[in-house]
Enzyme design. Structure first.
Site, PDB file in Angstrom:
ATOM      1  N   CYS A 128      18.758 -42.725 -38.402  1.00 40.04           N
ATOM      2  CA  CYS A 128      18.192 -44.063 -38.248  1.00 40.04           C
ATOM      3  C   CYS A 128      17.384 -44.322 -39.522  1.00 40.04           C
ATOM      4  CB  CYS A 128      17.391 -44.209 -36.955  1.00 40.04           C
ATOM      5  SG  CYS A 128      15.910 -43.195 -36.842  1.00 40.04           S
TER       6      CYS A 128
HETATM    7  C1  RB5 Z   1      15.117 -49.857 -37.201  1.00 39.97           C
HETATM    8  O1  RB5 Z   1      14.613 -50.911 -37.920  1.00 39.97           O
HETATM    9  C2  RB5 Z   1      14.261 -48.622 -37.316  1.00 39.97           C
HETATM   10  O2  RB5 Z   1      13.114 -48.780 -36.570  1.00 39.97           O
HETATM   11  C3  RB5 Z   1      15.057 -47.438 -36.880  1.00 39.97           C
HETATM   12  O3  RB5 Z   1      16.189 -47.307 -37.674  1.00 39.97           O
HETATM   13  C4  RB5 Z   1      14.368 -46.083 -36.965  1.00 39.97           C
HETATM   14  O4  RB5 Z   1      13.756 -45.912 -38.199  1.00 39.97           O
HETATM   15  C5  RB5 Z   1      13.480 -45.718 -35.871  1.00 39.97           C
HETATM   16  O5  RB5 Z   1      12.863 -44.646 -35.883  1.00 39.97           O
END
Ligand code: RB5
Length: 147
Positions: free
Chosen positions: A66
């Site tokens: 993420c």
């Molecule tokens: C998305 O914007 C972001 O919050 C996600 O990809 C991640 O970093 C969450 O931990």
């Protein structure tokens, strides 16, 4: 090895680098999405199916990406049988497997560069759990929480 990958919009670009990298190493890659860049998507929608596949033994190891790698690790660790961690250094990438039997590596697509990610993934995939008694004892105490 049969490896699963998953990413939200924050990790999508890095996932698209990781996929051919794994294939070139000869791994079978199962992509749990996202399959396109959608800034409104949510990491649990991709990371949880990946984590379930690891827990059920459908894939041997998982790579979840993420933006920071934090959300991916939070979500993956909710699935029974998963041991996931956000990795930002080479030592932890292999020691996490050797001592803690890590089965999902989480990476931050907005934090970790492509080459560093490939290095951590290589260390993670090449590492094996030692099975040492003290590590089994510690993991046993963690697994108690899943009962
Ligand atoms: C998305 O914007 C972001 O919050 C996600 O990809 C991640 O970093 C969450 O931990």
């Amino acid at each position: 090895m049969k490896i699963g990958i998953a990413a939200d919009h924050g990790g999508y670009k890095l996932k698209e680098i990781i996929h051919p990298f794994l294939a070139k190493l000869g791994h079978e890659v199962i992509d749990f999405g996202a399959y396109k860049l959608d800034n409104a998507d949510d990491y649990p929608d991709f990371v949880i199916p990946l984590a379930e596949a690891v827990a059920e033994g459908e894939i041997e190891r998982g790579i979840a990406v993420c933006g920071s790698g934090v959300g991916a690790s939070v979500a993956a660790n909710k699935v029974k049988g998963v041991r996931a961690a956000l990795i930002n250094d080479h030592f932890s990438a292999h020691q996490g497997v050797e001592d803690d039997d890590l089965n999902i590596i989480c990476l931050g697509g907005r934090v970790t560069g492509n080459m560093a990610a490939e290095e951590y993934i290589t260390a993670f995939l090449n590492a094996r759990f030692t099975g040492a008694e003290r590590h089994l004892r510690r993991l046993g105490k963690v697994a108690e929480l899943e009962k």
